[in-house]
Design a protein around this motif. Structure first.
Motif, PDB file in Angstrom:
ATOM      1  N   MET A  78       0.832  -1.209   0.000  1.00 47.49           N
ATOM      2  CA  MET A  78       0.000   0.000   0.000  1.00 47.49           C
ATOM      3  C   MET A  78       0.870   1.264   0.000  1.00 47.49           C
ATOM      4  N   LEU A  79       2.012   1.203   0.704  1.00 43.65           N
ATOM      5  CA  LEU A  79       2.923   2.346   0.741  1.00 43.65           C
ATOM      6  C   LEU A  79       3.434   2.667  -0.664  1.00 43.65           C
ATOM      7  N   ALA A  80       3.786   1.610  -1.421  1.00 42.97           N
ATOM      8  CA  ALA A  80       4.216   1.815  -2.803  1.00 42.97           C
ATOM      9  C   ALA A  80       3.099   2.458  -3.612  1.00 42.97           C
ATOM     10  N   GLY A  81       1.855   2.103  -3.306  1.00 42.95           N
ATOM     11  CA  GLY A  81       0.718   2.683  -3.998  1.00 42.95           C
ATOM     12  C   GLY A  81       0.559   4.162  -3.711  1.00 42.95           C
ATOM     13  N   ILE A  82       0.737   4.557  -2.447  1.00 44.31           N
ATOM     14  CA  ILE A  82       0.614   5.971  -2.085  1.00 44.31           C
ATOM     15  C   ILE A  82       1.689   6.796  -2.788  1.00 44.31           C
ATOM     16  N   VAL A  83       2.925   6.298  -2.745  1.00 49.18           N
ATOM     17  CA  VAL A  83       4.023   6.990  -3.431  1.00 49.18           C
ATOM     18  C   VAL A  83       3.747   7.063  -4.924  1.00 49.18           C
ATOM     19  N   SER A  84       3.267   5.961  -5.497  1.00 51.04           N
ATOM     20  CA  SER A  84       2.964   5.924  -6.926  1.00 51.04           C
ATOM     21  C   SER A  84       1.830   6.885  -7.272  1.00 51.04           C
ATOM     22  N   GLY A  85       0.816   6.955  -6.397  1.00 54.25           N
ATOM     23  CA  GLY A  85      -0.285   7.879  -6.634  1.00 54.25           C
ATOM     24  C   GLY A  85       0.171   9.324  -6.639  1.00 54.25           C
ATOM     25  N   LEU A  86       1.079   9.647  -5.730  1.00 58.26           N
ATOM     26  CA  LEU A  86       1.654  10.993  -5.702  1.00 58.26           C
ATOM     27  C   LEU A  86       2.415  11.280  -6.988  1.00 58.26           C
ATOM     28  N   LEU A  87       3.253  10.322  -7.400  1.00 61.88           N
ATOM     29  CA  LEU A  87       4.031  10.504  -8.624  1.00 61.88           C
ATOM     30  C   LEU A  87       3.126  10.597  -9.848  1.00 61.88           C
ATOM     31  N   ALA A  88       2.049   9.819  -9.858  1.00 57.33           N
ATOM     32  CA  ALA A  88       1.116   9.842 -10.993  1.00 57.33           C
ATOM     33  C   ALA A  88       0.445  11.192 -11.121  1.00 57.33           C
ATOM     34  N   SER A  89      -0.073  11.710 -10.023  1.00 57.54           N
ATOM     35  CA  SER A  89      -0.848  12.943 -10.077  1.00 57.54           C
ATOM     36  C   SER A  89       0.021  14.189 -10.163  1.00 57.54           C
ATOM     37  N   ILE A  90       1.288  14.083  -9.745  1.00 60.61           N
ATOM     38  CA  ILE A  90       2.186  15.232  -9.817  1.00 60.61           C
ATOM     39  C   ILE A  90       2.880  15.312 -11.172  1.00 60.61           C
ATOM     40  N   ALA A  97       7.507   3.728  -8.854  1.00 60.58           N
ATOM     41  CA  ALA A  97       7.424   3.019  -7.577  1.00 60.58           C
ATOM     42  C   ALA A  97       6.647   1.721  -7.699  1.00 60.58           C
ATOM     43  N   SER A  98       5.505   1.751  -8.377  1.00 65.51           N
ATOM     44  CA  SER A  98       4.616   0.589  -8.390  1.00 65.51           C
ATOM     45  C   SER A  98       5.148  -0.569  -9.238  1.00 65.51           C
ATOM     46  N   ILE A 155      -4.087  -1.721 -14.150  1.00 63.36           N
ATOM     47  CA  ILE A 155      -5.398  -1.801 -13.499  1.00 63.36           C
ATOM     48  C   ILE A 155      -5.417  -0.965 -12.218  1.00 63.36           C
ATOM     49  N   ALA A 156      -4.368  -1.073 -11.417  1.00 63.30           N
ATOM     50  CA  ALA A 156      -4.309  -0.322 -10.166  1.00 63.30           C
ATOM     51  C   ALA A 156      -4.249   1.184 -10.401  1.00 63.30           C
ATOM     52  N   LEU A 157      -3.641   1.601 -11.515  1.00 66.13           N
ATOM     53  CA  LEU A 157      -3.508   3.024 -11.808  1.00 66.13           C
ATOM     54  C   LEU A 157      -4.849   3.709 -12.040  1.00 66.13           C
ATOM     55  N   VAL A 158      -5.887   2.946 -12.349  1.00 67.01           N
ATOM     56  CA  VAL A 158      -7.227   3.519 -12.505  1.00 67.01           C
ATOM     57  C   VAL A 158      -7.641   4.213 -11.206  1.00 67.01           C
ATOM     58  N   PRO A 192      -4.653  -3.773  -2.596  1.00 70.56           N
ATOM     59  CA  PRO A 192      -3.893  -2.874  -1.712  1.00 70.56           C
ATOM     60  C   PRO A 192      -3.133  -1.794  -2.470  1.00 70.56           C
ATOM     61  N   LEU A 193      -2.604  -2.160  -3.656  1.00 64.34           N
ATOM     62  CA  LEU A 193      -1.908  -1.164  -4.467  1.00 64.34           C
ATOM     63  C   LEU A 193      -2.882  -0.080  -4.913  1.00 64.34           C
ATOM     64  N   GLY A 194      -4.084  -0.482  -5.326  1.00 66.08           N
ATOM     65  CA  GLY A 194      -5.087   0.472  -5.779  1.00 66.08           C
ATOM     66  C   GLY A 194      -5.536   1.423  -4.684  1.00 66.08           C
ATOM     67  N   ILE A 195      -5.686   0.916  -3.460  1.00 65.07           N
ATOM     68  CA  ILE A 195      -6.083   1.782  -2.340  1.00 65.07           C
ATOM     69  C   ILE A 195      -5.015   2.850  -2.102  1.00 65.07           C
ATOM     70  N   GLY A 196      -3.757   2.424  -2.122  1.00 65.18           N
ATOM     71  CA  GLY A 196      -2.657   3.379  -1.960  1.00 65.18           C
ATOM     72  C   GLY A 196      -2.633   4.406  -3.076  1.00 65.18           C
ATOM     73  N   LEU A 197      -2.861   3.956  -4.306  1.00 67.32           N
ATOM     74  CA  LEU A 197      -2.883   4.866  -5.453  1.00 67.32           C
ATOM     75  C   LEU A 197      -4.026   5.870  -5.353  1.00 67.32           C
ATOM     76  N   LEU A 198      -5.169   5.428  -4.836  1.00 60.80           N
ATOM     77  CA  LEU A 198      -6.311   6.328  -4.653  1.00 60.80           C
ATOM     78  C   LEU A 198      -5.955   7.455  -3.693  1.00 60.80           C
ATOM     79  N   VAL A 199      -5.334   7.100  -2.583  1.00 65.18           N
ATOM     80  CA  VAL A 199      -4.940   8.099  -1.581  1.00 65.18           C
ATOM     81  C   VAL A 199      -3.886   9.045  -2.155  1.00 65.18           C
ATOM     82  N   GLY A 200      -2.835   8.465  -2.753  1.00 65.40           N
ATOM     83  CA  GLY A 200      -1.771   9.284  -3.317  1.00 65.40           C
ATOM     84  C   GLY A 200      -2.262  10.153  -4.459  1.00 65.40           C
ATOM     85  N   GLY A 201      -3.162   9.601  -5.297  1.00 66.26           N
ATOM     86  CA  GLY A 201      -3.715  10.374  -6.401  1.00 66.26           C
ATOM     87  C   GLY A 201      -4.506  11.575  -5.928  1.00 66.26           C
ATOM     88  N   TYR A 202      -5.217  11.426  -4.812  1.00 65.49           N
ATOM     89  CA  TYR A 202      -5.991  12.535  -4.264  1.00 65.49           C
ATOM     90  C   TYR A 202      -5.085  13.621  -3.677  1.00 65.49           C
TER      91      TYR A 202
END
Length: 244
Positions: A1-13, A20-21, A41-44, A199-209
């Motif tokens: 999930m941590l990798a997902g949050i970092v990835s979500g941040l990188l995706a949205s920034i 990361a993912s 799929i998780a990046l959605v 778990p990756l998707g949940i992290g990506l959702l948080v990081g993306g927001y």
């Protein structure tokens, strides 16, 4: 999930979620193609989070965004179908070069300035080529995805004369649309590792927001340069892993 949050941040920034993912999925033992499918799929989820967080910036731009989405969706279909046909070995060997290209493009986009005195005819040609480029970026996004957001960002900087935070918000929606259509195709063609996606998707959702919120209060140019150098490091790692 941590990798997902970092990835979500990188995706949205800056559109480099897979810095990361994708390596995280390789580390847990997934083969390259399955890791790419799982990652797409998780990046959605990152797209959902960043879109909700960027509604303020997207206001008044939806007509233009919808045109870009159609082009990226058509490209995403082409790219995901190509991935299904291409051998896994050839896919793995191409990954380092995709990531390297993404790093170069983020540096170019971070320094690019739109000149308001450009001739109208030149603007039309640039706009046309950029629209074709968005289709090709969608193809790339459907095929691999790592750095796809950076490609969108560089192209959108040619046709959208607005603040970076608005251009970046458009990029997030467009990249998410390409990932969504690729996901639909992959679900019917692959055995998805759902226990990894969730778990990756949940992290990506948080990081993306959180990403768009950070952009509003940060030195964007500095962030782009940092992520560009991170992409060079990942490209070097993947190149050594694949070829040496």
């Amino acid at each position: 999930m941590l990798a997902g949050i970092v990835s979500g941040l990188l995706a949205s920034i800056a559109g480099l979620a897979s810095l990361a993912s994708y390596p995280a999925l390789l580390l847990v033992g997934l083969p390259p193609v399955l890791a790419n499918v799982t990652n797409t799929i998780a990046l959605v989820f990152a797209g959902i989070g960043s879109t909700i967080s960027s509604l303020k910036e997207l206001h008044g731009h939806w007509k233009k965004v919808l045109l870009f989405i159609v082009l990226s969706l058509l490209g995403g279909i082409a790219g995901s179908l190509f991935l299904l046909l291409a051998p896994a070995a050839s896919f793995e060997k191409s990954v380092p070069f995709f990531v390297l290209t993404a790093g170069i493009l983020i540096i170019i986009s971070s320094f690019r300035k739109i000149k308001t005195n450009t001739a109208k005819n030149n603007n039309r040609w640039i706009s046309l080529l950029s629209l074709v480029g968005i289709f090709l970026a969608g193809s790339y996004d459907g095929y691999f995805g790592a750095g796809g957001g950076i490609i969108y960002l560089a192209l959108l900087s040619l046709v959208v004369k607005d603040r970076f935070v608005t251009v970046n918000a458009m990029k997030n929606v467009i990249a998410s649309a390409a990932n969504l259509i690729a996901t639909i195709i992959f679900i019917f063609k692959f055995n998805i590792a759902w226990l990894t996606v969730i778990p990756l998707g949940i992290g990506l959702l948080v990081g993306g927001y959180l990403g768009p919120i950070i952009i509003r209060h940060s030195n964007v140019h500095f962030l782009q340069i940092l992520i560009a150098f991170a992409s060079f490091g990942l490209a070097a790692y993947l190149f050594i892993k694949t070829y040496l």
